[in-house]
Design an enzyme around this catalytic site. Structure first.
Site, mmCIF file in Angstrom:
data_model
loop_
_atom_site.group_PDB
_atom_site.id
_atom_site.type_symbol
_atom_site.label_atom_id
_atom_site.label_comp_id
_atom_site.label_asym_id
_atom_site.label_seq_id
_atom_site.Cartn_x
_atom_site.Cartn_y
_atom_site.Cartn_z
ATOM 1 N N HIS A 59 5.815 3.331 -0.534
ATOM 2 C CA HIS A 59 4.650 3.417 0.338
ATOM 3 C C HIS A 59 5.091 3.218 1.776
ATOM 4 O O HIS A 59 5.859 2.302 2.094
ATOM 5 C CB HIS A 59 3.614 2.346 -0.005
ATOM 6 C CG HIS A 59 2.441 2.341 0.930
ATOM 7 N ND1 HIS A 59 2.383 1.538 2.055
ATOM 8 C CD2 HIS A 59 1.283 3.065 0.922
ATOM 9 C CE1 HIS A 59 1.238 1.760 2.679
ATOM 10 N NE2 HIS A 59 0.563 2.674 2.025
ATOM 11 N N GLU B 201 -5.557 7.386 -6.192
ATOM 12 C CA GLU B 201 -4.962 6.182 -5.601
ATOM 13 C C GLU B 201 -6.022 5.229 -5.069
ATOM 14 O O GLU B 201 -6.954 5.639 -4.382
ATOM 15 C CB GLU B 201 -4.019 6.591 -4.469
ATOM 16 C CG GLU B 201 -3.351 5.425 -3.755
ATOM 17 C CD GLU B 201 -2.402 5.886 -2.674
ATOM 18 O OE1 GLU B 201 -2.156 5.115 -1.719
ATOM 19 O OE2 GLU B 201 -1.902 7.023 -2.755
ATOM 20 N N GLU C 60 -0.125 -0.882 -3.065
ATOM 21 C CA GLU C 60 0.356 -1.042 -1.695
ATOM 22 C C GLU C 60 -0.096 -2.368 -1.083
ATOM 23 O O GLU C 60 0.487 -2.816 -0.094
ATOM 24 C CB GLU C 60 -0.119 0.104 -0.818
ATOM 25 C CG GLU C 60 -1.610 0.119 -0.529
ATOM 26 C CD GLU C 60 -2.004 1.270 0.370
ATOM 27 O OE1 GLU C 60 -2.245 1.027 1.573
ATOM 28 O OE2 GLU C 60 -2.059 2.409 -0.120
#
Length: 470
Positions: free
Chosen positions: A390, A314, A340
């Protein structure tokens, strides 16, 4: 003026804001706003209106389309809880036993220059919208560490546009708020976080007005049994993190997320490999690098994580490097997750066109709320990309909004369950019914709106702004 009425030339807003940093809790001042909005109406200060309760008036079986219902109050409240966010979320580098990694290689150093600032305390901004007949909807703007910025946007820019409008015209309202600063370059960042707070409150209000959970208003559910992963494996040492990870497995989690990027590359990845090995066969370990790597080290780290068997990689690169993400997705076999930081559908569309994400992680309280999140999920589905909720520094409003959107979209994968929900009163202590996964899953109830009611005593204790209840 007790209430705003349709057709009034003068409309009113009532919002309490704190006296600034260091102000005593509970003291506030009435914000006065006057502005000209596109229809020529003038907005003035003054409305204090009725006193809505925290969860909204119950809608017994719904109340139809509630013709004539109008928005009467738009308010926001800064809520804080003192805690060590970085430590509890496992964001600091863990110490590793002396090894070949104890003397960092020059080419494996990490200066962490892309890391963002975390607040010393958990801070959120909650948004309350009240109709002229006392119905209440709650939303949240993901705004650490600057909730007062989003609060100012809501008070000075959005509230004057909202008073007197039909609260069920959610998409039209979203479009108007976005357009209000679009040509001035405010299409992302805190502008979209503030819009998210408004949008989520409107969906919560709509569900209560119509007697339906939000996921049903969105066309769902595909499923109300939502898989979650525990985000943040805490511990000062690798052994501490191994113990924590095994504890999460014992609680029923089959996925968890570990942070890297705050120590030398080799040392970081040694620790990750040890945790992966400790839970191998029982849980997937997802790895979040917080955008700290460059093109060369991201490939090297990704290769090691592939060999170790990590679940995904990520945010290895800074978010602006979309072409770099596309190249990384093509180079690595491990799924590359990001998203995000993106705040609108156009940013995500650019990623999808360039194949710059294998999994996306939109934050519903940053990316424009439920309305925009739904559009992002749809565009992702058109490109055969899965999405995950998220959540980080947040309250159950944030988590519930993501869960309802997850239940109503076909390409949902996993919901992030932050470690903070286990360590701070800002989360489950703030509500009457805590949100806790059981055996790694969260089940959504068939109740109106988001299904979140606050514990008034805890809310009042943590709130920096004055709030009224009935």
């Amino acid at each position: 003026m007790a209430n705003a009425r349709e057709g009034d030339n003068v409309r009113a807003i009532g919002n309490r804001a704190g006296d600034g940093a260091g102000a005593p809790r509970g003291r506030g001042w009435q914000t006065a706003v006057a502005m000209v909005i596109p229809n020529g109406a003038r907005v003035a200060d003054g409305l204090r209106g009725g006193n809505p309760n925290v969860s909204g008036r119950p809608a017994s079986g719904g109340s139809g389309t509630l013709p004539g219902m109008k928005i009467a109050r738009v308010e926001s409240f800064r809520v804080v809880a003192q805690r060590d966010y970085e430590g509890s979320a496992g964001l600091r580098a863990a110490t590793v036993e002396a090894s070949v990694s104890s003397r960092p290689r020059a080419l494996a150093r990490n200066d962490g220059r892309h890391l963002c600032v975390y607040p010393a305390q958990a801070e959120v901004l909650l948004v309350r919208i009240v109709t002229d007949d006392g119905l209440v909807g709650w939303g949240e703007a993901h705004s650490p560490p600057i909730p007062r910025v989003a609060q100012a946007l809501i008070t000075d820019l959005f509230a004057p546009q909202l008073i007197g409008r039909d609260p069920l015209a959610i998409d039209a309202i979203w479009d108007a708020l976005y357009a209000s600063m679009r040509l001035r370059g405010y299409g992302t960042g805190v502008m979209l976080e503030a819009i998210a707070g408004i949008d989520i409150a409107l969906w919560d209000l709509a569900g209560k007005a119509l007697g339906q959970p939000v996921y049903r208003l969105l066309g769902g559910p595909y499923s109300t049994h939502i898989p979650c992963y525990l985000s943040g494996v805490p511990g000062a040492t690798v052994d501490d993190r191994i113990r924590a990870a095994r504890g999460f497995v014992a609680e029923g989690y089959t996925a968890m997320k570990l942070s890297v990027g705050r120590g030398p590359l080799d040392e970081d990845l040694d620790g990750v490999e040890a945790v992966i090995e400790a839970v191998r066969g029982d849980a997937d370990v997802l790895v979040d690098a917080h955008g700290v790597y460059d093109a060369r080290t991201a490939v090297a780290a990704g290769r090691r994580l592939e060999r170790a068997g990590a679940g995904w990689f990520e945010d290895p690169l800074p978010p602006e490097d979309v072409d770099g993400y596309a190249a990384l997705c093509q180079t690595l076999d491990i799924p590359v997750a990001n998203g995000e930081t993106e705040c609108n559908r156009w940013q995500f569309l650019d990623k999808f066109r360039k194949r710059a994400a294998d999994v996306i992680l939109p934050d519903v309280c940053r990316a424009g709320g439920i309305s925009e999140g739904r559009k992002i999920a749809l565009i992702a589905d058109l490109h055969n990309v899965r999405w995950c909720v998220h959540a980080s520094i947040s309250t159950p409003i944030h988590l519930a909004a993501g869960l309802h959107l997850a239940a109503a979209t076909p390409n949902f994968l996993l919901c992030e369950y932050p470690q903070s929900f286990r360590t701070t009163p800002l989360a489950n202590a703030l509500v009457e019914t805590p949100l806790r996964p059981v055996d790694g899953f969260m089940d959504l109830a068939d109740v109106p709106g988001l299904g979140v009611s606050f514990n008034r005593d805890v809310f009042r204790e943590l709130c920096l702004d004055e709030i009224d209840w009935i």
